[in-house]
Design a protein around this motif. Structure first.
Motif, PDB file in Angstrom:
ATOM      1  N   TYR A  69      24.069  -3.286 -54.045  1.00 40.68           N
ATOM      2  CA  TYR A  69      22.717  -3.826 -54.189  1.00 40.68           C
ATOM      3  C   TYR A  69      22.410  -4.101 -55.663  1.00 40.68           C
ATOM      4  N   PHE A  70      22.796  -3.167 -56.535  1.00 39.72           N
ATOM      5  CA  PHE A  70      22.543  -3.362 -57.963  1.00 39.72           C
ATOM      6  C   PHE A  70      23.364  -4.518 -58.521  1.00 39.72           C
ATOM      7  N   GLN A  71      24.606  -4.654 -58.079  1.00 37.96           N
ATOM      8  CA  GLN A  71      25.441  -5.764 -58.545  1.00 37.96           C
ATOM      9  C   GLN A  71      24.843  -7.104 -58.122  1.00 37.96           C
ATOM     10  N   LEU A  72      24.478  -7.213 -56.855  1.00 35.62           N
ATOM     11  CA  LEU A  72      23.913  -8.463 -56.364  1.00 35.62           C
ATOM     12  C   LEU A  72      22.566  -8.750 -57.023  1.00 35.62           C
ATOM     13  N   ALA A  73      21.763  -7.702 -57.182  1.00 33.59           N
ATOM     14  CA  ALA A  73      20.454  -7.881 -57.820  1.00 33.59           C
ATOM     15  C   ALA A  73      20.606  -8.392 -59.252  1.00 33.59           C
ATOM     16  N   ALA A  74      21.588  -7.878 -59.956  1.00 38.49           N
ATOM     17  CA  ALA A  74      21.802  -8.306 -61.343  1.00 38.49           C
ATOM     18  C   ALA A  74      22.199  -9.776 -61.410  1.00 38.49           C
ATOM     19  N   THR A  75      23.025 -10.219 -60.482  1.00 39.81           N
ATOM     20  CA  THR A  75      23.442 -11.622 -60.501  1.00 39.81           C
ATOM     21  C   THR A  75      22.308 -12.553 -60.110  1.00 39.81           C
TER      22      THR A  75
END
Length: 124
Positions: A69-75
């Motif tokens: 979730y954090f990876q996708l949110a950052a992108t």
């Protein structure tokens, strides 16, 4: 494609494909029995009684989901909570009879035979 659909589709792919391929038998049984369920925020939860082994498995899956979730949110430059909730909507929409789920009210529910999975306003 709307932003919400994009997040829901991407998050569902990220979460369900790896989890389905690697689900231990004890966790799968707990999901089928309704002792472990999906939460509105995209995380799994203990809805009934679960062994320490199953509890560890749920925690491990939730750590993986959180990371995704954090990876996708950052992108996408959004809050990870937005990604988690979009994923939760997709996971709850895919429930089968007997499986447990938690909506934003914080209470556990179980999907009855013939019942359609709920679709709260925040999922539309």
């Amino acid at each position: 494609m709307t932003g919400r659909r994009f997040f829901a589709g991407m998050a569902a792919l990220l979460v369900t494909a790896p989890a389905a391929a690697q689900t231990p038998a004890s966790l799968a049984a707990a999901v089928r029995s309704g002792d472990v369920g999906e939460r509105y925020d995209g995380y799994m939860g203990i809805a009934g009684s679960a062994s320490p082994e199953v509890r560890r498995q749920v925690s491990a899956i939730n750590l993986q989901r959180r990371s995704l979730y954090f990876q996708l949110a950052a992108t996408r430059r959004v809050n990870a909570q937005v990604v988690g909730i979009a994923t939760g909507c997709q996971l709850i929409a895919g429930l089968r009879a007997g499986q447990s789920y938690m909506l934003g009210d914080g209470a556990w529910h179980r999907l009855a035979a013939g019942q359609t999975p709920p679709s709260p306003d925040y999922c539309r």
